[in-house]
Design a protein around this motif. Structure first.
Motif, PDB file in Angstrom:
ATOM      1  N   ALA A 148       0.707  -1.120  -0.062  1.00 60.41           N
ATOM      2  CA  ALA A 148       0.117  -0.068   0.069  1.00 60.41           C
ATOM      3  C   ALA A 148       0.800   1.144  -0.071  1.00 60.41           C
ATOM      4  CB  ALA A 148      -0.994  -0.188   1.103  1.00 60.41           C
ATOM      5  N   GLY A 149       2.094   0.807   0.155  1.00 57.58           N
ATOM      6  CA  GLY A 149       2.991   2.168   0.068  1.00 57.58           C
ATOM      7  C   GLY A 149       3.897   2.298   1.518  1.00 57.58           C
ATOM      8  N   ARG A 150       4.326   3.595   1.737  1.00 52.64           N
ATOM      9  CA  ARG A 150       5.301   3.632   2.954  1.00 52.64           C
ATOM     10  C   ARG A 150       4.465   4.376   4.303  1.00 52.64           C
ATOM     11  NH1 ARG A 150      11.302   5.591   2.892  1.00 52.64           N
ATOM     12  NH2 ARG A 150      11.558   3.365   1.997  1.00 52.64           N
ATOM     13  N   ALA A 151       4.549   3.870   5.290  1.00 56.38           N
ATOM     14  CA  ALA A 151       4.163   4.444   6.566  1.00 56.38           C
ATOM     15  C   ALA A 151       5.433   4.738   7.397  1.00 56.38           C
ATOM     16  CB  ALA A 151       3.014   3.687   7.349  1.00 56.38           C
ATOM     17  N   VAL A 152       5.425   5.951   8.079  1.00 49.98           N
ATOM     18  CA  VAL A 152       6.385   6.269   8.994  1.00 49.98           C
ATOM     19  C   VAL A 152       5.803   6.913  10.221  1.00 49.98           C
ATOM     20  CG1 VAL A 152       8.629   7.744   9.292  1.00 49.98           C
ATOM     21  CG2 VAL A 152       8.126   7.049   6.896  1.00 49.98           C
ATOM     22  N   LEU A 153       6.457   6.449  11.165  1.00 52.26           N
ATOM     23  CA  LEU A 153       5.871   6.743  12.834  1.00 52.26           C
ATOM     24  C   LEU A 153       7.102   7.224  13.263  1.00 52.26           C
ATOM     25  CD1 LEU A 153       4.105   6.993  15.170  1.00 52.26           C
ATOM     26  CD2 LEU A 153       5.061   4.720  15.711  1.00 52.26           C
ATOM     27  N   GLU A 154       7.153   8.546  13.710  1.00 54.23           N
ATOM     28  CA  GLU A 154       8.239   9.241  14.684  1.00 54.23           C
ATOM     29  C   GLU A 154       7.870   9.034  16.051  1.00 54.23           C
ATOM     30  OE1 GLU A 154      10.728  12.858  13.884  1.00 54.23           O
ATOM     31  OE2 GLU A 154       9.066  13.506  15.172  1.00 54.23           O
ATOM     32  N   TYR A 155       8.138   7.837  16.624  1.00 57.16           N
ATOM     33  CA  TYR A 155       7.391   7.198  17.644  1.00 57.16           C
ATOM     34  C   TYR A 155       7.701   8.283  19.280  1.00 57.16           C
ATOM     35  CZ  TYR A 155      11.909   5.653  19.632  1.00 57.16           C
ATOM     36  OH  TYR A 155      13.284   5.414  20.058  1.00 57.16           O
ATOM     37  N   PRO A 156       8.941   9.118  19.263  1.00 58.87           N
ATOM     38  CA  PRO A 156       8.892   9.590  20.685  1.00 58.87           C
ATOM     39  C   PRO A 156       7.877  11.075  20.486  1.00 58.87           C
ATOM     40  CG  PRO A 156      11.083   9.239  19.896  1.00 58.87           C
ATOM     41  CD  PRO A 156      10.184   8.946  18.670  1.00 58.87           C
ATOM     42  N   THR A 157       7.504  11.325  19.184  1.00 58.12           N
ATOM     43  CA  THR A 157       6.690  12.686  19.106  1.00 58.12           C
ATOM     44  C   THR A 157       5.158  12.285  18.637  1.00 58.12           C
ATOM     45  OG1 THR A 157       7.264  13.054  16.917  1.00 58.12           O
ATOM     46  CG2 THR A 157       8.757  13.976  18.398  1.00 58.12           C
ATOM     47  N   ASP A 158       4.972  10.975  18.317  1.00 59.01           N
ATOM     48  CA  ASP A 158       3.615  10.601  17.960  1.00 59.01           C
ATOM     49  C   ASP A 158       3.138  11.448  16.326  1.00 59.01           C
ATOM     50  OD1 ASP A 158       3.376   8.858  19.917  1.00 59.01           O
ATOM     51  OD2 ASP A 158       2.187  10.122  21.283  1.00 59.01           O
ATOM     52  N   ARG A 159       4.293  11.486  15.707  1.00 63.28           N
ATOM     53  CA  ARG A 159       4.148  12.135  14.435  1.00 63.28           C
ATOM     54  C   ARG A 159       3.882  10.882  13.511  1.00 63.28           C
ATOM     55  NH1 ARG A 159       7.066  16.806  12.260  1.00 63.28           N
ATOM     56  NH2 ARG A 159       9.184  15.626  12.513  1.00 63.28           N
ATOM     57  N   LEU A 160       2.988  10.849  12.318  1.00 66.16           N
ATOM     58  CA  LEU A 160       2.725   9.843  11.430  1.00 66.16           C
ATOM     59  C   LEU A 160       2.687  10.249  10.281  1.00 66.16           C
ATOM     60  CD1 LEU A 160       2.123   6.588  11.743  1.00 66.16           C
ATOM     61  CD2 LEU A 160      -0.077   7.541  11.980  1.00 66.16           C
ATOM     62  N   ALA A 161       3.083   9.154   9.261  1.00 67.30           N
ATOM     63  CA  ALA A 161       2.688   9.658   7.683  1.00 67.30           C
ATOM     64  C   ALA A 161       2.198   8.078   7.345  1.00 67.30           C
ATOM     65  CB  ALA A 161       3.949   9.962   7.027  1.00 67.30           C
ATOM     66  N   LEU A 162       1.109   8.147   6.950  1.00 68.18           N
ATOM     67  CA  LEU A 162       0.334   6.694   6.360  1.00 68.18           C
ATOM     68  C   LEU A 162       0.725   6.901   4.875  1.00 68.18           C
ATOM     69  CD1 LEU A 162      -2.778   6.457   8.557  1.00 68.18           C
ATOM     70  CD2 LEU A 162      -0.660   5.320   8.754  1.00 68.18           C
ATOM     71  N   PRO A 163       0.532   5.494   4.094  1.00 67.27           N
ATOM     72  CA  PRO A 163       0.643   5.522   2.757  1.00 67.27           C
ATOM     73  C   PRO A 163      -0.424   6.561   1.947  1.00 67.27           C
ATOM     74  CG  PRO A 163       0.463   3.474   3.754  1.00 67.27           C
ATOM     75  CD  PRO A 163       0.487   4.416   4.732  1.00 67.27           C
ATOM     76  N   GLY A 164       0.560   7.573   1.267  1.00 70.92           N
ATOM     77  CA  GLY A 164      -0.126   8.572   0.582  1.00 70.92           C
ATOM     78  C   GLY A 164       0.044   9.935   0.929  1.00 70.92           C
ATOM     79  N   ASP A 165       0.391   9.932   2.443  1.00 66.08           N
ATOM     80  CA  ASP A 165       0.687  11.268   2.936  1.00 66.08           C
ATOM     81  C   ASP A 165       1.939  11.578   2.725  1.00 66.08           C
ATOM     82  OD1 ASP A 165      -1.436  10.943   4.595  1.00 66.08           O
ATOM     83  OD2 ASP A 165      -0.704  10.300   6.537  1.00 66.08           O
TER      84      ASP A 165
END
Length: 371
Positions: A253-270
């Protein structure tokens, strides 16, 4: 109903727990224990009872919940004692040293009917849950985690076990992957579990150090799971530019990225990371579970078995000491040792799933293959 709480390990990181407990409703801190004189910062609540021995604390106060914030090599006996005394337990990470210890504590949980939550607090975030949902909803090809932090010499002088493999003949637990950056590893393992990766079948690791310690301050590990998925961790405490800690999931579905200490997130398509509000406090979750067992624990001990397996493989007595880096490669900046060019190596490793030796990095050594 208010739950009474005791904290075992009141100094060091235990001071964070003391401040946190003071801010929570529904709990009352009744006792502290530490083998050293207990620090008065933050100030001690009125009526708090102090102990040098956790056995005496358990006998005298019979708390509902015990928070254990002692060195990792002491976790098992203290947790077993607390559970058998009738308390539920919040156990700091890393929880246990070996899978045998994990099985032992699981057996005591079954024997007593009590609960044990492990302090991987980043797993309580809504952003992490969204990442795991994204992993579960596609075929995941790979997972990578990368972080670049800095620690000075004082960090390794904070406790007798810091930077050591053993103290007085007793094995300890420290190192970038299994202690300060353990959350990066646990978040990645949780994403792999959500993707149905199965058990870890192979682990290759390269470990480095920039000072005369016995553990790594820079490490690269590649895990291969039964289903074929690969997970690469690339982390350092001798970094250049700060990388807070990212977990990258690549799939159909693409790439998802979580910056876990800050709870910032990019889901596929973001196109960029975005903040995701919401974290469930692990102690509040444990207290809610006490009141209603239908409320599931967010980080029950069983969920951390894969992490303990990785920790055991990385800290086994036969694993060689990390390779010592020095000379012009290591620069001292304001009391912090920095590996020149390390952030580029971290990023390349996370992107390609290759270890530094496989990337042709001049200072790299061949990986150690863990059983």
């Amino acid at each position: 109903m208010t739950a009474t709480v005791a904290l075992i390990g009141a100094n060091g990181y235990g001071r964070h727990h003391r401040r946190h407990l003071a801010s929570l409703g529904g709990v009352r801190l009744v006792a502290l224990a530490d083998t050293r004189p207990i620090d008065r910062d933050p100030p001690l609540p009125d009526g708090i009872r102090l102990f040098a021995c956790h056995h005496e604390l358990l006998d005298a106060t019979k708390p509902d919940v015990v928070v254990i914030c002692t060195p990792p090599h002491t976790h098992l006996p203290i947790a077993e004692d607390a559970l058998r005394a009738g308390a539920d337990v919040l156990l700091e990470k890393p929880p246990l040293r070996t899978l045998a210890e994990h099985r032992s504590l699981m057996a005591v949980l079954g024997e007593t009917g009590r609960a044990c939550q492990v302090g991987f607090q980043a797993l309580g975030s809504r952003a992490a849950g969204m990442l795991f949902d994204a992993a579960a909803g596609q075929t995941v090809r790979s997972i990578a985690t990368v972080a670049s932090w800095q620690r000075d010499d004082a960090y390794y002088a904070r406790a007798p076990w810091a930077g050591r493999r053993s103290v007085a003949g007793r094995p300890t637990v420290d190192g970038a992957l299994v202690n300060p950056l353990a959350h990066a590893v646990m978040q990645s393992l949780a994403a792999a579990a959500a993707a149905g990766a199965g058990p870890v079948e192979a682990l290759a690791v390269e470990r480095y150090r920039t000072r005369p310690i016995e553990v790594d301050d820079t490490a690269f590990a590649r895990l291969t799971f039964a289903g074929g998925l690969r997970l690469t961790a690339a982390v350092t405490l001798a970094g250049e530019d700060f990388i807070a800690g990212e977990v990258v999931v690549d799939g159909t579905a693409g790439r998802a990225v979580l910056e876990y200490p800050t709870d910032r997130l990019a889901l596929p398509g973001d196109t960029a990371l975005r903040p995701v509000e919401g974290r469930t406090d692990l102690l509040e979750n444990l207290v809610a579970h006490r009141g209603d067992p239908a409320v599931p624990l967010l980080v029950p001990l069983a969920r951390t078995e894969a992490f303990t397996g990785v920790l055991e493989a990385l800290t086994a007595p036969e694993v060689p000491l990390p390779t010592l880096l020095g000379g012009p490669l290591v620069e001292i900046r304001g009391g912090v040792r920095v590996i020149r060019g390390i952030n580029r190596v971290l990023r390349r490793s996370a992107e390609t799933l290759a270890l530094p030796s496989e990337l042709g990095v001049p200072w790299a050594v061949p990986p150690y293959l863990c059983a």
